[in-house]
Design an enzyme around this catalytic site. Structure first.
Site: not given
Length: 362
Positions: A186, A214, A219, A295, A320, A354
């Site tokens: 990110q 994903y 993260n 994600d 995104c 986002e």
């Protein structure tokens, strides 16, 4: 990387426009008012990529306006980039101007930094890298207190580490991350931390299991794993899988099983369409999945993966690309409703945004 139009005076108006656009995209689904998480107005971007442009006998940092690859914008600094990048830019430029070994056929520079202050610089060349380059690069890395990666066709030389170390705090707990060179991370660390906090809160404390698609370098995996009994996480990139495994170990998170499968392959495995050797030793039927976290890339979830998520009581979705998010919600809207949504301003001064939504079974 294109040069954004940087004007802090317009920030609030731009963010309000994005908020309105997200409201309009989600209006057909009776979504609640989005929670809005803003960005620092400057020095928010932790990575940056510059082409080098020769002018007046010297190489300069250069970017290009969107749609114009022929007219460079020469830069001495880059206000949207982290303070660490801005501190390194003139020192690196002075180094290559003083060293033929560093400057010869150098055409691109990439910076990767962290909120924790770590930094890695990638130098890309149109020539093989030799011992003279290695010696000059080792000296430079020591002077700048950075890691360096030299790249040319078929060649990758690492001085120091090929990753940076980040620290992000979620619900009072600090998580440590390895972020590899060349892998996705990110770009806006301050907003990323807000995204992690929102996802942590939206998922809530659960006594069942979580499926994550994903997962990247873990993260979201690290904080979300503390909210559930077990996590099954998937990722296709070998570099990201290795980073995620290291991050899980570094943080003492031991309730996550990570498999290198695409979302499409996992869908086939859960539907018992075909077996996968990479799932050997994992009993999918032993999981009690209550939630799924996704994600996906800008294209969103493909129709089959979208159908897979329909099985879950809760779908936590970070996007995104809110246009493809809306398309996926439309596919799911007969069984799930949006109960929370959020706007994260990862990319100030651009049209990109986002978004996060929580969908719960009707």
């Amino acid at each position: 990387m294109s040069a954004p139009v940087f004007d802090p005076a317009t920030y609030d108006a731009q963010l309000a426009e994005k908020q309105q656009r997200l409201i309009e995209l989600l209006a057909p689904f009776a979504a609640p008012e989005p929670e809005v998480f803003d960005s620092p107005r400057e020095h928010y971007r932790l990575r940056a990529e510059f082409r080098l442009w020769r002018e007046d006998g010297q190489r300069h940092y250069a970017m290009f306006a969107p749609g114009d690859k022929h007219t460079p914008i020469l830069l001495d600094d880059f206000p949207i980039a982290s303070l660490r990048i801005n501190e390194l830019m003139p020192r690196l430029r002075a180094a290559w101007r003083a060293s033929e070994a560093l400057s010869f056929k150098l055409f691109q520079v990439e910076f990767l930094t962290t909120l924790a202050g770590d930094a890695l610089i990638t130098l890309a060349y149109h020539r093989p890298l030799d011992e003279a380059w290695q010696a000059a690069a080792e000296k430079l890395a020591s002077e700048l207190n950075v890691s360096l990666v030299g790249r040319s066709r078929g060649q990758r030389l690492v001085i120091g580490r090929d990753y940076v170390e980040e620290e992000l705090t979620v619900a009072g707990r600090r998580f440590r991350y390895r972020q590899p060179e060349g892998a996705f991370t990110q770009p806006n660390g301050a907003v990323c931390e807000k995204m992690l906090g929102w996802a942590y809160e939206a998922l809530g404390e659960r006594d069942d299991d979580l499926l994550e698609l994903y997962c990247g370098n873990g993260n979201f995996t690290l904080p979300l794993a503390t909210r559930v009994r077990r996590v099954l996480a998937t990722e296709i990139s070998k570099t990201s899988v290795n980073a995620a495994l290291a991050n899980l170990a570094d943080n003492g998170v031991n309730n996550v099983e990570l498999v290198r499968l695409s979302a499409e392959e996992l869908t086939q495995a859960l539907n018992e369409v075909r077996p996968f050797r990479r799932l050997a030793g994992i009993d999918l039927k032993s999981y009690d999945f209550g939630s799924v976290f996704v994600d996906p890339p800008r294209a969103g979830m493909d129709p089959d993966t979208c159908e897979l998520t329909r099985r879950f009581e809760r779908i936590l979705y970070i996007s995104c690309n809110p246009e493809t998010l809306a398309a996926n919600i439309a596919q799911l809207s007969d069984t799930h409703q949006v109960t929370r949504c959020a706007l994260f301003d990862q990319f100030p001064y651009t049209h990109h945004m986002e978004a996060g939504v929580l969908l719960e079974r009707r």
